[in-house]
Structure formats: structure tokens, C-alpha cells
Design a protein around this motif. Sequence first.
Motif, short mmCIF file in Angstrom:
data_model
loop_
_atom_site.label_atom_id
_atom_site.label_comp_id
_atom_site.label_asym_id
_atom_site.label_seq_id
_atom_site.Cartn_x
_atom_site.Cartn_y
_atom_site.Cartn_z
N ASP A 227 -52.18 -39.63 83.67
CA ASP A 227 -53.37 -39.91 84.46
C ASP A 227 -53.51 -38.93 85.62
N GLU A 228 -52.39 -38.67 86.29
CA GLU A 228 -52.44 -37.77 87.44
C GLU A 228 -52.75 -36.34 87.01
N PHE A 229 -52.16 -35.92 85.90
CA PHE A 229 -52.42 -34.56 85.42
C PHE A 229 -53.86 -34.43 84.94
N GLU A 230 -54.40 -35.50 84.35
CA GLU A 230 -55.80 -35.47 83.93
C GLU A 230 -56.71 -35.28 85.14
N GLU B 137 -45.00 -46.85 81.80
CA GLU B 137 -45.65 -46.75 83.11
C GLU B 137 -45.51 -45.35 83.68
N SER B 138 -44.32 -44.76 83.49
CA SER B 138 -44.07 -43.41 83.98
C SER B 138 -44.91 -42.38 83.24
N VAL B 139 -44.88 -42.42 81.91
CA VAL B 139 -45.61 -41.43 81.10
C VAL B 139 -47.11 -41.55 81.32
N ASN B 140 -47.62 -42.78 81.35
CA ASN B 140 -49.05 -42.97 81.58
C ASN B 140 -49.45 -42.51 82.98
N GLY B 141 -48.58 -42.74 83.95
CA GLY B 141 -48.87 -42.31 85.32
C GLY B 141 -48.94 -40.80 85.44
N GLY C 139 -64.15 -29.00 88.20
CA GLY C 139 -65.20 -29.30 89.17
C GLY C 139 -65.86 -30.63 88.97
N ARG C 140 -65.12 -31.56 88.34
CA ARG C 140 -65.67 -32.90 88.09
C ARG C 140 -65.09 -33.90 89.06
N ARG C 141 -65.83 -34.96 89.33
CA ARG C 141 -65.34 -36.04 90.17
C ARG C 141 -64.40 -36.93 89.37
N ASN C 142 -63.35 -37.37 90.02
CA ASN C 142 -62.41 -38.30 89.37
C ASN C 142 -62.91 -39.72 89.52
N GLU C 143 -63.11 -40.39 88.42
CA GLU C 143 -63.61 -41.76 88.47
C GLU C 143 -62.65 -42.69 87.76
N THR D 270 -46.20 -38.83 90.56
CA THR D 270 -45.47 -39.62 89.56
C THR D 270 -44.43 -38.76 88.86
N PRO D 271 -43.16 -39.14 88.89
CA PRO D 271 -42.15 -38.38 88.15
C PRO D 271 -42.06 -38.86 86.70
N MET D 272 -41.54 -38.01 85.85
CA MET D 272 -41.25 -38.41 84.48
C MET D 272 -39.82 -38.92 84.44
#
Length: 238
Positions: free
Chosen positions: A223-226, A216-220, A234-238, A180-182
Amino acid sequence: MFGYRPEIEFAESGTVYDALKYEDPVPLSHVVRKTYFHKLDLAPAGLLLSEYETETAYALQHKIDPPFTQRLAIALDEIEADYDLVIIDCPPQLGFTTMTALLASTGLLITVVPSMLDVASMAQFLEMAGETVRTLEEATGPIDWSFLKYLIARFEPTDVPQSQMAGFLRSILLDQVLNTPMLKSTAISDAGMTQQTIYELEPSQVVKKTLDRVLESVNGVADEFEKTIQQAWGRRNE
């Protein structure tokens, strides 16, 4: 955006410099300020931080401990248990301040504007940074970041040269580039003019379609960086 004016409120003290300086540093917790965002605190920077560059050059000559390679990491140790995440915002320059931050970090996110000049500039910066880091590794040992990601910033999807350059970056850096780009947006500029985030803009301040697009861009991106951080933990992404 955090409710402070560093150039006014922290002209003489109260910045990260207080915790990094070589003479009588204070605990980093004395610098950290609350913001009006829930569970988001701030350790301000400011013009005083430039003194750290001069002082570090002197400290290296006189072998003052702890060295600049460890000072921020040691300062962060005091508050580490209080936070899930510490984000350090650095200028694109290879001074002692930036190197201190790089050596205290566990992951890197590099922003790049997809234009020929910006990419060429980034390439030169990274080459210099790589040489500097390799030199520091000889003294401090291997530096092992959990991730190194690139964020395409100020992106205009209708700009054909930008889209081509973004594709070029992805072809070289592969999954190191966030999907996702900013986006570049007037909504971001408008918010900045009034020292707001885009989440605080009133509907009457900007065209709804424009605001929805940038949200939409900022949230995307967030979310991806999180997910990147969760993977580093070492956590699963849910």
C-alpha cells in the motif's frame, strides 16, 4: 511462484537476454509470458543473461549501437502502452545488466536488512553505484528518478539491535525509508518452499497468527509503495 522454472524451460532462449543481446535481438513482447496471476505478466531472467555482461564489454570496445545504457529502455518502449507498471528485480551488483536496468528505470526501491554488516555493505554498494552513475551521466546526460526509497526487509521487531539499526537508518534517510518494514517470517519461508506466495498458503500450512502478522506487513508495504508510485505519477492518494 509464477509457474515457470527458468533453469529448465528457458535454458537456451526465452529470457530478457533475447531482447537485450547485440546480435538479432527480439522484441520484448516475444519474451513476456502470462502468469496465473490476473494481469501480472513475467519477462523471465536466467543464466543466459550472464552472456550480456561479456557481450557488452565487447560492444563498448567496438562501439556497437544502441549502447547498453539504452538497450532495456528501448526494449520497454515496445510494450510500455500495455502495462501500468514494470518492476525490474536486480541483483546487488554493479554489472552491465544492473546498470542497464537502473538507466531504464524511473524510480528505485532498495531493500536493506537492518544489521550492521548489511548496512555497511549497502553503503559501500551505493557509493560505488553513485560513482558509476555520475560517470554515465557524463555520457548520457542527467539521470532523474522520480523517487528513491528504502525498504527495511527481514525485520524482526523483537530483535533490539535490528530495531536500533532501523531507527538509525530512519534518522539519516528520513522519509526515504518506507514506514512499514517487511517482516522476517516462517510463513514466507514455508510459502517459498512450495513455490507459493503467502496469499496462496492454506490455513492448515501455517499458524493463523503468524500468517495474519506477515499479511499485515506485506499489504502495508504494498500500500505504501503504491502511494509512492501514485505520487510519482502526479496523482492524489485516495
